[in-house]
Design a protein around this motif. Structure first.
Motif, PDB file in Angstrom:
ATOM      1  N   ALA A   1       0.840  -1.197   0.000  1.00  0.00           N
ATOM      2  CA  ALA A   1       0.000   0.000   0.000  1.00  0.00           C
ATOM      3  C   ALA A   1       0.875   1.246   0.000  1.00  0.00           C
ATOM      4  N   GLU A   2       1.945   1.226   0.779  1.00  0.00           N
ATOM      5  CA  GLU A   2       2.852   2.371   0.812  1.00  0.00           C
ATOM      6  C   GLU A   2       3.528   2.550  -0.543  1.00  0.00           C
ATOM      7  N   LEU A   3       3.927   1.452  -1.159  1.00  0.00           N
ATOM      8  CA  LEU A   3       4.552   1.518  -2.474  1.00  0.00           C
ATOM      9  C   LEU A   3       3.563   2.071  -3.505  1.00  0.00           C
ATOM     10  N   ILE A   4       2.337   1.600  -3.455  1.00  0.00           N
ATOM     11  CA  ILE A   4       1.306   2.099  -4.384  1.00  0.00           C
ATOM     12  C   ILE A   4       1.071   3.586  -4.143  1.00  0.00           C
ATOM     13  N   ARG A   5       1.026   3.977  -2.875  1.00  0.00           N
ATOM     14  CA  ARG A   5       0.834   5.396  -2.553  1.00  0.00           C
ATOM     15  C   ARG A   5       1.979   6.225  -3.112  1.00  0.00           C
ATOM     16  N   LYS A   6       3.209   5.749  -2.918  1.00  0.00           N
ATOM     17  CA  LYS A   6       4.370   6.480  -3.429  1.00  0.00           C
ATOM     18  C   LYS A   6       4.346   6.547  -4.954  1.00  0.00           C
ATOM     19  N   GLU A   7       3.986   5.421  -5.585  1.00  0.00           N
ATOM     20  CA  GLU A   7       3.903   5.416  -7.043  1.00  0.00           C
ATOM     21  C   GLU A   7       2.816   6.377  -7.517  1.00  0.00           C
ATOM     22  N   ALA A   8       1.701   6.405  -6.814  1.00  0.00           N
ATOM     23  CA  ALA A   8       0.614   7.319  -7.185  1.00  0.00           C
ATOM     24  C   ALA A   8       1.064   8.765  -7.017  1.00  0.00           C
ATOM     25  N   LEU A   9       1.779   9.051  -5.926  1.00  0.00           N
ATOM     26  CA  LEU A   9       2.292  10.409  -5.725  1.00  0.00           C
ATOM     27  C   LEU A   9       3.280  10.782  -6.824  1.00  0.00           C
TER      28      LEU A   9
END
Length: 149
Positions: free
Chosen positions: A89-97
């Motif tokens: 989830a953190e990786l997805i959040r970072k990728e989304a950012l």
């Protein structure tokens, strides 16, 4: 007839001319022997039942241990899955950012290009208008000179 310890303890045998009557004593002993055999069989059956119950108890304790190990393993797996999900989830959040930043950067570049294009179009329009005015003015001036002649 069931024998009790008291029955055996206080059993009296009738006496004959030469002592106890052998048939009565033998019959009583046979009865005692049968009672003892029944008790021995019952005792052996109870021992076998006890052994079976102890084996079942050991089996259940082993199953309980396996179940406890399975629960511990399941809890560990659940914690690992949760941690992995949180990392993902953190990786997805970072990728989304990062994707959002890229989109914003590209949008800012496009806006800058559009503004430059608009500014260039305004300059070209102004140049065109000034050239057109000069052309018209030249044309009007040449018309004015022709009329003077």
């Amino acid at each position: 007839m069931d024998l009790t310890p008291l029955d055996i303890r206080y059993q009296e045998f009738p006496t004959g001319l030469r002592g106890y009557q052998k048939e009565v004593v033998k019959a009583y002993l046979a009865q005692v022997a049968e009672a003892m055999e029944a008790l021995i069989r019952e005792n052996e059956a109870l021992r076998e039942r006890l052994k079976a119950l102890e084996e079942e108890n050991a089996r259940l304790k082993e199953a309980e241990g396996e179940l406890k190990r399975a629960v511990v393993a399941a809890e560990r797996i659940a914690r690992e899955l949760k941690a992995q999900a949180e990392r993902e989830a953190e990786l997805i959040r970072k990728e989304a950012l990062a994707a959002k930043e890229e989109v914003l950067r590209e949008a800012a570049l496009e806006l800058r290009r559009i503004r430059e294009d608009v500014e260039r179009a305004r300059r070209e329009k102004a140049l065109f208008l000034s050239q057109f005015r000069a052309l018209l003015q030249g044309y009007l001036d040449s018309l004015g000179r022709l009329e003077e002649k």
